[in-house]
Design an enzyme around this catalytic site. Structure first.
Site, PDB file in Angstrom:
ATOM      1  N   HIS A  14       0.473  -0.854   0.191  1.00 17.13           N
ATOM      2  CA  HIS A  14      -0.089  -0.032   0.454  1.00 17.13           C
ATOM      3  C   HIS A  14       0.627   0.971  -0.183  1.00 17.13           C
ATOM      4  O   HIS A  14       1.697   1.192   1.229  1.00 17.13           O
ATOM      5  CB  HIS A  14      -0.679   0.267   0.757  1.00 17.13           C
ATOM      6  CG  HIS A  14      -1.814   0.876   1.171  1.00 17.13           C
ATOM      7  ND1 HIS A  14      -3.011   0.729   1.096  1.00 17.13           N
ATOM      8  CD2 HIS A  14      -1.245   1.930   1.417  1.00 17.13           C
ATOM      9  CE1 HIS A  14      -3.926   2.217   1.608  1.00 17.13           C
ATOM     10  NE2 HIS A  14      -3.135   2.632   1.419  1.00 17.13           N
ATOM     11  N   HIS A  16       1.446   5.909  -1.474  1.00 13.14           N
ATOM     12  CA  HIS A  16       1.553   6.834  -2.173  1.00 13.14           C
ATOM     13  C   HIS A  16       2.633   7.039  -2.969  1.00 13.14           C
ATOM     14  O   HIS A  16       3.147   7.412  -2.286  1.00 13.14           O
ATOM     15  CB  HIS A  16       0.593   7.929  -1.946  1.00 13.14           C
ATOM     16  CG  HIS A  16      -0.936   6.709  -1.400  1.00 13.14           C
ATOM     17  ND1 HIS A  16      -1.974   7.558  -2.003  1.00 13.14           N
ATOM     18  CD2 HIS A  16      -1.319   6.532  -0.062  1.00 13.14           C
ATOM     19  CE1 HIS A  16      -2.934   7.217  -1.035  1.00 13.14           C
ATOM     20  NE2 HIS A  16      -2.207   6.021  -0.100  1.00 13.14           N
ATOM     21  N   LEU A  17       2.636   7.150  -4.515  1.00 14.21           N
ATOM     22  CA  LEU A  17       3.589   7.420  -5.183  1.00 14.21           C
ATOM     23  C   LEU A  17       3.318   8.974  -5.482  1.00 14.21           C
ATOM     24  O   LEU A  17       4.367   9.343  -5.858  1.00 14.21           O
ATOM     25  CB  LEU A  17       4.523   6.745  -6.359  1.00 14.21           C
ATOM     26  CG  LEU A  17       4.744   5.057  -5.820  1.00 14.21           C
ATOM     27  CD1 LEU A  17       5.234   4.327  -6.988  1.00 14.21           C
ATOM     28  CD2 LEU A  17       6.359   5.714  -4.953  1.00 14.21           C
ATOM     29  N   LYS A 100      -9.280  -0.428  -6.068  1.00 14.54           N
ATOM     30  CA  LYS A 100      -9.455   0.096  -5.359  1.00 14.54           C
ATOM     31  C   LYS A 100     -10.874   0.941  -4.271  1.00 14.54           C
ATOM     32  O   LYS A 100     -11.423   2.127  -5.560  1.00 14.54           O
ATOM     33  CB  LYS A 100      -8.495   1.359  -4.660  1.00 14.54           C
ATOM     34  CG  LYS A 100      -8.060   2.209  -3.082  1.00 14.54           C
ATOM     35  CD  LYS A 100      -7.717   1.996  -1.869  1.00 14.54           C
ATOM     36  CE  LYS A 100      -7.633   2.531  -1.067  1.00 14.54           C
ATOM     37  NZ  LYS A 100      -6.607   2.897  -0.236  1.00 14.54           N
ATOM     38  N   HIS A 137     -10.350   1.608   1.946  1.00 19.91           N
ATOM     39  CA  HIS A 137     -10.245   2.464   2.398  1.00 19.91           C
ATOM     40  C   HIS A 137     -10.906   2.185   3.137  1.00 19.91           C
ATOM     41  O   HIS A 137     -12.705   2.779   3.220  1.00 19.91           O
ATOM     42  CB  HIS A 137     -10.260   3.630   1.913  1.00 19.91           C
ATOM     43  CG  HIS A 137      -9.882   4.263   2.880  1.00 19.91           C
ATOM     44  ND1 HIS A 137      -9.083   5.210   3.666  1.00 19.91           N
ATOM     45  CD2 HIS A 137     -10.823   5.661   4.168  1.00 19.91           C
ATOM     46  CE1 HIS A 137      -9.208   6.013   4.174  1.00 19.91           C
ATOM     47  NE2 HIS A 137     -10.091   5.919   5.060  1.00 19.91           N
ATOM     48  N   HIS A 175      -4.389  -0.766   5.838  1.00 20.48           N
ATOM     49  CA  HIS A 175      -4.321  -0.048   7.213  1.00 20.48           C
ATOM     50  C   HIS A 175      -5.315  -0.135   7.981  1.00 20.48           C
ATOM     51  O   HIS A 175      -5.952   0.460   8.710  1.00 20.48           O
ATOM     52  CB  HIS A 175      -3.790   1.323   6.487  1.00 20.48           C
ATOM     53  CG  HIS A 175      -4.893   2.430   5.653  1.00 20.48           C
ATOM     54  ND1 HIS A 175      -6.130   1.908   5.760  1.00 20.48           N
ATOM     55  CD2 HIS A 175      -4.870   3.414   4.179  1.00 20.48           C
ATOM     56  CE1 HIS A 175      -6.803   2.641   5.166  1.00 20.48           C
ATOM     57  NE2 HIS A 175      -6.282   3.304   4.099  1.00 20.48           N
ATOM     58  N   ASP A 248       1.331   3.017   2.823  1.00 23.44           N
ATOM     59  CA  ASP A 248       0.562   4.116   3.246  1.00 23.44           C
ATOM     60  C   ASP A 248       1.084   4.992   3.122  1.00 23.44           C
ATOM     61  O   ASP A 248       0.852   5.846   4.150  1.00 23.44           O
ATOM     62  CB  ASP A 248      -0.384   3.884   4.046  1.00 23.44           C
ATOM     63  CG  ASP A 248      -2.307   4.857   4.278  1.00 23.44           C
ATOM     64  OD1 ASP A 248      -1.718   5.563   2.429  1.00 23.44           O
ATOM     65  OD2 ASP A 248      -2.800   5.336   4.515  1.00 23.44           O
TER      66      ASP A 248
END
Ligand code: DOR
Ligand code: ZN
Length: 345
Positions: A14, A16-17, A100, A137, A175, A248
């Site tokens: 998991h 975020h880029l 997602k 989420h 998460h 995350d």
């Protein structure tokens, strides 16, 4: 005392880029530690089609330093209008690894998310049929529900009924932050798993609110009470294959975090492995770290385990106060602290 630990190369399930300069600035931190990562699609605009995901993957690979061997695994941002055929085709072609579910309004760039689960019933049925993983989420957005209860209420109102209706759907509760999440995952079939972040293993809500408001400890779902942190530590270090590593890591500029309405997200990529390993060490569970970091995730996703290894040694690592992400200052998790483990280069 164990002085070094060598494990199969790990993955981050998991991550975020972001895009453009931020992407260029943060990617090497992940790629020096992990072989693969599940890349979140909450860009602006979000990655909602196979075509957009393929283009995003190319942008990631274009800025990947040549000496690093790293594979981004792409996800589809589900909306009320997601086309089940495009999704299934993207999955069959290997563009998408998962999809997602962001409840609309639950978190950063989720405005285009799903407004009611009924709106994506056909999509979810198709995913169940083809065995595609749904990353969730897990927070309700009902304004009546206290923010600290939103994960538990999501499980009760949305996730449990969904899985009763589609018992074969493969779900990662992303998460996880509560005892209720841990208990739910453990009580579910083997098609249900969870990722756990380093921050939710290290901090409870006091870290965010005692002695001043600390925006760099703020993420969503918010860290909860101490008893929840302890439940997460037990789950992560238990040896159960239902729990695996997902950082995350969510970079925001220092100024976006230190604001009258600060963004949610903790940038933990720079020392993610050292951070997790510290927890396993404190819990006397070094022997269970490899499964959590390198085995449970690929097994759940039905992907091959990585070849090769990484070694971490017991040595001080000083986490910088700030990181320059291609021109933007970002405050990392554990900023200014010393960790007791170091990843060997
Ligand atoms: O804290 C968070 N930050 N939680 C999320 O769900 C999204 C993420 C982000 O994209 O910044
Ligand atoms: Zn996230």
């Amino acid at each position: 005392m164990t002085e070094a630990i060598t494990i199969r190369r790990p993955d981050d399930w998991h991550l975020h880029l972001r895009d453009e300069d931020m992407l260029r600035g943060v990617l090497p931190h992940t790629a020096r530690q992990f072989a693969r990562a599940i890349v979140m699609p909450n860009l602006s605009p979000p990655v909602t089609t196979a075509q957009a995901a393929a283009a995003y993957r190319q942008r990631i690979l274009k800025v990947l330093p040549q000496d690093l061997d790293f594979a981004p695994l792409m996800t589809c941002y589900l909306t009320d209008d997601t086309d089940p055929d495009d999704l299934a085709r993207g999955y069959a072609e290997g563009v998408f690894t998962a999809a997602k579910l962001y409840p609309a309004g639950a978190t950063t760039n989720s405005a285009n998310g799903v407004t009611a689960i009924a709106n994506i019933r056909r999509v979810l049925e198709r995913m169940q049929e083809i065995g595609m993983v749904l990353c969730v989420h897990g927070e309700v957005t009902d304004p009546e529900i206290d923010i600290f209860d939103r994960e538990a209420v999501f499980i009760e109102r949305i996730l449990a009924p969904l899985l009763r209706e589609m018992p074969g759907l493969r779900v990662v509760l992303e998460h996880a932050t509560t005892e209720q999440a841990v208990d739910y995952v453990l009580a579910s079939g083997e098609n249900v798993a969870a990722t756990i972040t380093p921050q939710h293993l290290h901090i409870n809500r006091n870290a965010m609110l005692v002695g001043g408001m600390r925006p760099h400890a703020y993420c969503l779902p918010v860290p909860k009470r101490e008893k929840h942190r302890l439940a997460l530590r037990r789950a992560a270090t238990s040896g159960s294959e239902k729990f695996f590593l997902g950082t995350d890591s969510a970079p925001h500029s220092q100024s976006a975090k230190e604001s009258g309405c600060g963004c949610a997200g903790i940038f933990n990529a720079p020392h993610a492995l050292e951070s997790y390993l510290t927890v396993f060490d404190e819990e006397g569970a070094l022997d269970r770290f490899e499964a959590f970091a390198s085995e449970n995730g690929p097994r759940f996703y039905r992907l091959p385990l990585n070849e090769g290894t990484v070694t971490l040694e017991r040595a001080p690592t000083d986490v910088p106060e700030t990181i320059d992400a291609a021109g933007t200052a970002v405050i990392p998790f554990h900023a200014g602290q010393r960790l007791g483990w170091r990843l060997r280069a």
